[in-house]
Design a protein around this motif. Structure first.
Motif, PDB file in Angstrom:
ATOM      1  N   LEU A  32       0.808  -1.216   0.000  1.00 24.35           N
ATOM      2  CA  LEU A  32       0.000   0.000   0.000  1.00 24.35           C
ATOM      3  C   LEU A  32       0.847   1.274   0.000  1.00 24.35           C
ATOM      4  O   LEU A  32       0.393   2.327  -0.455  1.00 24.35           O
ATOM      5  CB  LEU A  32      -0.932   0.006   1.206  1.00 24.35           C
ATOM      6  N   GLU A  33       2.054   1.189   0.521  1.00 27.56           N
ATOM      7  CA  GLU A  33       2.906   2.373   0.592  1.00 27.56           C
ATOM      8  C   GLU A  33       3.805   2.537  -0.626  1.00 27.56           C
ATOM      9  O   GLU A  33       4.449   3.579  -0.777  1.00 27.56           O
ATOM     10  CB  GLU A  33       3.755   2.304   1.868  1.00 27.56           C
ATOM     11  N   ALA A  34       3.836   1.550  -1.502  1.00 25.49           N
ATOM     12  CA  ALA A  34       4.655   1.642  -2.715  1.00 25.49           C
ATOM     13  C   ALA A  34       4.040   2.643  -3.689  1.00 25.49           C
ATOM     14  O   ALA A  34       2.841   2.951  -3.633  1.00 25.49           O
ATOM     15  CB  ALA A  34       4.768   0.272  -3.371  1.00 25.49           C
ATOM     16  N   SER A  35       4.846   3.143  -4.608  1.00 25.54           N
ATOM     17  CA  SER A  35       4.354   4.139  -5.567  1.00 25.54           C
ATOM     18  C   SER A  35       3.351   3.555  -6.554  1.00 25.54           C
ATOM     19  O   SER A  35       2.567   4.294  -7.153  1.00 25.54           O
ATOM     20  CB  SER A  35       5.521   4.763  -6.330  1.00 25.54           C
ATOM     21  N   ARG A  36       3.361   2.227  -6.722  1.00 27.18           N
ATOM     22  CA  ARG A  36       2.394   1.546  -7.572  1.00 27.18           C
ATOM     23  C   ARG A  36       1.979   0.245  -6.921  1.00 27.18           C
ATOM     24  O   ARG A  36       2.761  -0.418  -6.249  1.00 27.18           O
ATOM     25  CB  ARG A  36       2.984   1.255  -8.962  1.00 27.18           C
ATOM     26  N   GLY A  37       0.729  -0.149  -7.163  1.00 29.82           N
ATOM     27  CA  GLY A  37       0.210  -1.404  -6.669  1.00 29.82           C
ATOM     28  C   GLY A  37       0.521  -2.550  -7.610  1.00 29.82           C
ATOM     29  O   GLY A  37       1.326  -2.411  -8.543  1.00 29.82           O
ATOM     30  N   PRO A  38      -0.134  -3.689  -7.434  1.00 29.27           N
ATOM     31  CA  PRO A  38       0.216  -4.896  -8.179  1.00 29.27           C
ATOM     32  C   PRO A  38      -0.300  -4.967  -9.614  1.00 29.27           C
ATOM     33  O   PRO A  38       0.105  -5.863 -10.361  1.00 29.27           O
ATOM     34  CB  PRO A  38      -0.406  -6.011  -7.330  1.00 29.27           C
TER      35      PRO A  38
END
Length: 299
Positions: free
Chosen positions: A55-61
């Motif tokens: 959730l904290e990454a710049s992009r999701g899966p």
């Protein structure tokens, strides 16, 4: 005699073992059926089991693409940009329309588009008919944008029309409250630093996450976000996140707490994905969080 006496217990042991295996297999079948039934109760889960890192990454899966929507091809709002997952292998997606604030264009908060879409949503970031449009007008435009998405857009086959949401910044946030009050069939609303002259939303029934900034001098939380939150019935499900020392313009740059809670809220209420309740209750904490309140949804 000794061999006969020895063989009988072994036979008995084998029989017990066979019964035990049968019981285990039967239990496994029951558990599998139970798991299948549980999975069937939440058919809209998309993506892997969530973590804070995801959730904290710049992009999701989900890989995403985008397309522009010309104002001359739509009615009721000023066009915008659609962001969507490129694969539908997991099924259709919920959709969300997002409005910018007073005097602003979609580009002011456009980082939210691909960020949210990459977690398994179709997102339309709208341009308003004029940059001076008030919250009630922005609310109608958000609904017009959702109608366009599910009825006429080129991505309509990717969308589950029963799972829609709205969001916005400033007067766009106030507009998302207007849209949610006008269309109770919406699954979620996320006003960001919302501004609206109407302070009571006791008629609102849509699960609503309000995110405000502690140092907002344009829409101070004491006269906007907090009374909005307090007036929404607890039965609607609601949460209030106040960001430490944040100004009115916190949504105009990448803001991880905002993105994390917004996605978790949409996942829980648009996708009915209870895996995300862990991020809503007890909720976020840390140096960037001034305050968090919620009704702690129960699955």
């Amino acid at each position: 005699m000794r061999s006969t006496t020895t063989n009988r217990p072994r036979s008995a042991v084998r029989a017990v073992a066979r019964l035990t295996v049968a019981a285990v297999l039967a239990a496994g079948g029951v558990l599998a059926a139970s798991s299948s039934a549980q999975a069937a109760e939440s058919p809209y889960e998309r993506g892997p089991d969530p973590t804070s890192a995801i959730l904290e990454a710049s992009r999701g899966p989900f890989a995403t693409a985008s397309q522009n929507v010309s104002s001359i091809s739509v009615t009721g709002f000023g066009g915008g940009v659609i962001y969507y997952p490129t694969s539908t292998s997991e099924g259709t997606f919920g959709a969300i329309a997002i409005s910018p604030g007073f005097t602003a264009s979609w580009s002011s908060i456009s980082w939210l588009g691909p960020r949210i879409a990459s977690h398994g949503f179709v997102v339309i970031g709208i341009e308003t008919n004029t940059v001076l449009d008030q919250p009630d007008s922005r609310g109608r435009q958000l609904l017009a944008a959702l109608d366009y998405l599910v009825q006429r857009s080129s991505v309509r086959t990717r969308i589950d029309a029963s799972r829609l949401a709205v969001a916005g910044h400033s007067m766009g946030g106030g507009g998302s409250l207007e849209a949610a009050a006008a269309r109770p069939s919406l699954q979620a609303a996320v006003p960001l630093a919302p501004w609206n002259l109407t302070k009571s939303w006791s008629n609102l029934r849509v699960p609503t996450l309000i995110i405000g900034g502690e140092s907002d001098s344009v829409a101070p939380v004491a006269s906007h976000s907090e009374p909005f939150y307090n007036s929404i019935p607890a039965s609607a499900e609601k949460a209030y996140l106040e960001l430490n020392a944040a100004s009115h313009f916190f949504p105009q740059t990448v803001n991880t707490p905002t993105a994390k809670q917004t996605v978790a809220w949409l996942k829980r209420f648009v996708d009915d994905d209870t895996r995300y309740e862990q991020f809503l209750c007890p909720g976020p904490s840390g140096s960037s969080i001034e305050e968090y309140r919620n009704t702690c949804p129960s699955s």
